[in-house]
Design an enzyme around this catalytic site. Sequence first.
Site, PDB file in Angstrom:
ATOM      1  N   ARG A   1     -13.722  -8.423   1.592  1.00 23.72           N
ATOM      2  CA  ARG A   1     -12.288  -8.176   1.372  1.00 23.72           C
ATOM      3  C   ARG A   1     -11.504  -9.458   1.672  1.00 23.72           C
ATOM      4  O   ARG A   1     -10.577  -9.825   0.944  1.00 23.72           O
ATOM      5  CB  ARG A   1     -11.774  -7.049   2.293  1.00 23.72           C
ATOM      6  CG  ARG A   1     -12.358  -5.673   2.041  1.00 23.72           C
ATOM      7  CD  ARG A   1     -11.944  -5.116   0.696  1.00 23.72           C
ATOM      8  NE  ARG A   1     -10.495  -5.045   0.557  1.00 23.72           N
ATOM      9  CZ  ARG A   1      -9.709  -4.086   1.056  1.00 23.72           C
ATOM     10  NH1 ARG A   1     -10.238  -3.095   1.741  1.00 23.72           N
ATOM     11  NH2 ARG A   1      -8.404  -4.093   0.860  1.00 23.72           N
TER      12      ARG A   1
ATOM     13  N   HIS B   1      -7.416   0.818  -6.406  1.00 18.30           N
ATOM     14  CA  HIS B   1      -7.641  -0.046  -5.237  1.00 18.30           C
ATOM     15  C   HIS B   1      -8.315  -1.333  -5.724  1.00 18.30           C
ATOM     16  O   HIS B   1      -9.483  -1.599  -5.439  1.00 18.30           O
ATOM     17  CB  HIS B   1      -8.506   0.683  -4.206  1.00 18.30           C
ATOM     18  CG  HIS B   1      -8.433   0.105  -2.826  1.00 18.30           C
ATOM     19  ND1 HIS B   1      -7.653  -0.991  -2.499  1.00 18.30           N
ATOM     20  CD2 HIS B   1      -9.048   0.478  -1.655  1.00 18.30           C
ATOM     21  CE1 HIS B   1      -7.796  -1.255  -1.211  1.00 18.30           C
ATOM     22  NE2 HIS B   1      -8.635  -0.389  -0.677  1.00 18.30           N
TER      23      HIS B   1
ATOM     24  N   ASP C   1     -17.126   7.379  -1.004  1.00 18.55           N
ATOM     25  CA  ASP C   1     -15.805   7.295  -0.363  1.00 18.55           C
ATOM     26  C   ASP C   1     -15.484   8.688   0.197  1.00 18.55           C
ATOM     27  O   ASP C   1     -16.125   9.682  -0.190  1.00 18.55           O
ATOM     28  CB  ASP C   1     -14.771   6.864  -1.426  1.00 18.55           C
ATOM     29  CG  ASP C   1     -13.356   6.688  -0.881  1.00 18.55           C
ATOM     30  OD1 ASP C   1     -13.187   6.578   0.354  1.00 18.55           O
ATOM     31  OD2 ASP C   1     -12.406   6.661  -1.699  1.00 18.55           O
TER      32      ASP C   1
ATOM     33  N   ARG D   1       0.880  -1.179   0.000  1.00 18.27           N
ATOM     34  CA  ARG D   1       0.000   0.000   0.000  1.00 18.27           C
ATOM     35  C   ARG D   1       0.911   1.221   0.000  1.00 18.27           C
ATOM     36  O   ARG D   1       1.702   1.409   0.924  1.00 18.27           O
ATOM     37  CB  ARG D   1      -0.892  -0.007   1.241  1.00 18.27           C
ATOM     38  CG  ARG D   1      -1.547   1.338   1.480  1.00 18.27           C
ATOM     39  CD  ARG D   1      -2.652   1.287   2.517  1.00 18.27           C
ATOM     40  NE  ARG D   1      -3.824   0.623   1.976  1.00 18.27           N
ATOM     41  CZ  ARG D   1      -5.033   0.675   2.527  1.00 18.27           C
ATOM     42  NH1 ARG D   1      -5.228   1.345   3.650  1.00 18.27           N
ATOM     43  NH2 ARG D   1      -6.052   0.053   1.976  1.00 18.27           N
TER      44      ARG D   1
ATOM     45  N   GLN E   1     -10.139  -3.900  -3.273  1.00 18.74           N
ATOM     46  CA  GLN E   1     -11.434  -3.409  -2.791  1.00 18.74           C
ATOM     47  C   GLN E   1     -12.521  -3.675  -3.832  1.00 18.74           C
ATOM     48  O   GLN E   1     -13.620  -4.137  -3.502  1.00 18.74           O
ATOM     49  CB  GLN E   1     -11.336  -1.907  -2.491  1.00 18.74           C
ATOM     50  CG  GLN E   1     -12.641  -1.284  -2.050  1.00 18.74           C
ATOM     51  CD  GLN E   1     -13.070  -1.727  -0.654  1.00 18.74           C
ATOM     52  OE1 GLN E   1     -12.295  -1.631   0.287  1.00 18.74           O
ATOM     53  NE2 GLN E   1     -14.285  -2.221  -0.529  1.00 18.74           N
TER      54      GLN E   1
ATOM     55  N   CYS F   1     -16.243   1.827   0.818  1.00 23.39           N
ATOM     56  CA  CYS F   1     -15.032   1.052   1.087  1.00 23.39           C
ATOM     57  C   CYS F   1     -14.615   1.147   2.542  1.00 23.39           C
ATOM     58  O   CYS F   1     -13.937   0.262   3.043  1.00 23.39           O
ATOM     59  CB  CYS F   1     -13.909   1.519   0.170  1.00 23.39           C
ATOM     60  SG  CYS F   1     -13.617   3.293   0.233  1.00 23.39           S
TER      61      CYS F   1
HETATM   62  N1  NVA Z   1      -9.875   6.895  -1.229  1.00 24.76           N
HETATM   63  C1  NVA Z   1      -9.526   6.398   0.071  1.00 24.76           C
HETATM   64  C2  NVA Z   1      -9.780   4.930   0.154  1.00 24.76           C
HETATM   65  C3  NVA Z   1      -9.461   4.300   1.477  1.00 24.76           C
HETATM   66  C4  NVA Z   1      -9.702   2.824   1.501  1.00 24.76           C
HETATM   67  C5  NVA Z   1      -8.065   6.708   0.342  1.00 24.76           C
HETATM   68  O1  NVA Z   1      -7.256   6.580  -0.576  1.00 24.76           O
HETATM   69  O2  NVA Z   1      -7.738   7.101   1.461  1.00 24.76           O
HETATM   70  N1   CP Z   2     -11.151  -0.021   2.507  1.00 25.73           N
HETATM   71  C1   CP Z   2      -9.890  -0.143   2.935  1.00 25.73           C
HETATM   72  O1   CP Z   2      -8.945  -0.397   2.184  1.00 25.73           O
HETATM   73  O2   CP Z   2      -9.742  -0.009   4.294  1.00 25.73           O
HETATM   74  P1   CP Z   2      -8.386   0.160   5.102  1.00 25.73           P
HETATM   75  O3   CP Z   2      -7.810   1.496   4.740  1.00 25.73           O
HETATM   76  O4   CP Z   2      -8.802   0.061   6.542  1.00 25.73           O
HETATM   77  O5   CP Z   2      -7.439  -0.946   4.716  1.00 25.73           O
END
Ligand code: NVA
Ligand code: CP
Length: 301
Positions: A287, A129, A219, A102, A132, A259
């Site tokens: 997930r 993502h 989101d 990540r 997800q 998400c």
């Molecule tokens: N768009 C959000 C998704 C988190 C799962 C982010 O990138 O923080």
């Molecule tokens: N939706 C998602 O990826 O959650 P986290 O940021 O908690 O991993």
Amino acid sequence: MKHLLKLGDLSKEEILDILGLADQLKFERKNNIPHPRLAGKTLGMIFQKSSTRTRVSFEAGMYQLGGNALFLSSRDLQIGRGEPVQDTARVLSRYLDAIMIRTYEQSEVEDLARYGSIPIINGLTDYAHPCQVLADLQTIREYKGTLAGRKLAFIGDGNNMANSLIVGCVKTGMRVAIGCPGGYEPDGEIVKWAKENGDLTVTDDIFEAARDADAVYTDVWASMGMEQEAERRKRDFSGYCVDMKLMGVARPDAIVLHCLPAHRGEEITDEVLEKYAPSIFDEAENRLHAQKAVLVRVMNG
Ligand code: NVA
Ligand code: CP
């Protein structure tokens, strides 16, 4: 499938295969049927951003598959002190069987795959993502029976979630509408590809986007890494909220997806989140199952 860097790399058949295996693995877990398909394998998980769902579902998933998972915070790795990703990739490839990462830049994920010799899984970048969205598609199919012809409306920022949802939905024959303020549209190349290959609408009118939707998705307004823009985004996204009025134009049997984590009172009201909690938390659960399917396919073929 060698890696999961972004959904655009997968064929429709590969996506449907993962969803089928995810359903099977969910059945096995629900019925306490052991499924040690990755016995003896080790997944490394590199996190440059926070996580609850991704970290815990990958870690638990690897144990359930008979393998191990290592949580590698970039704060502790030499990568955090500037060791190049090219070197990190080659070293970790000697110890591990796959890496989930990540991070910020999509190019970092692509570089790991280029220089390493083991499967790489994208656990979220600013661009995509994919894990997800595989869970999201599994959830929509559970609730609606089919994907092809269904409509998904996404309300919010045109970044990682919107980009991956567009690709996942178009590849599986779904219609997609994105409701976002001007200046926050999804990636231009993805929009062009989707318009040529499927049914995509991008509009700043959230009621147009949500009309007759089978699934309404939202989101956060300010994603991880964009905290310094939070105040400006609060102004720009004001009104881009999934509330009961907006749900009134979706199909009467529409589901809501998020998400997570959610900011109640911003992109979604408390009322909507609680009313549609079954689909939202089934989505979070999926997930686990969808990622276990990805792990099996990249590590076992
Ligand atoms: N768009 C959000 C998704 C988190 C799962 C982010 O990138 O923080
Ligand atoms: N939706 C998602 O990826 O959650 P986290 O940021 O908690 O991993």
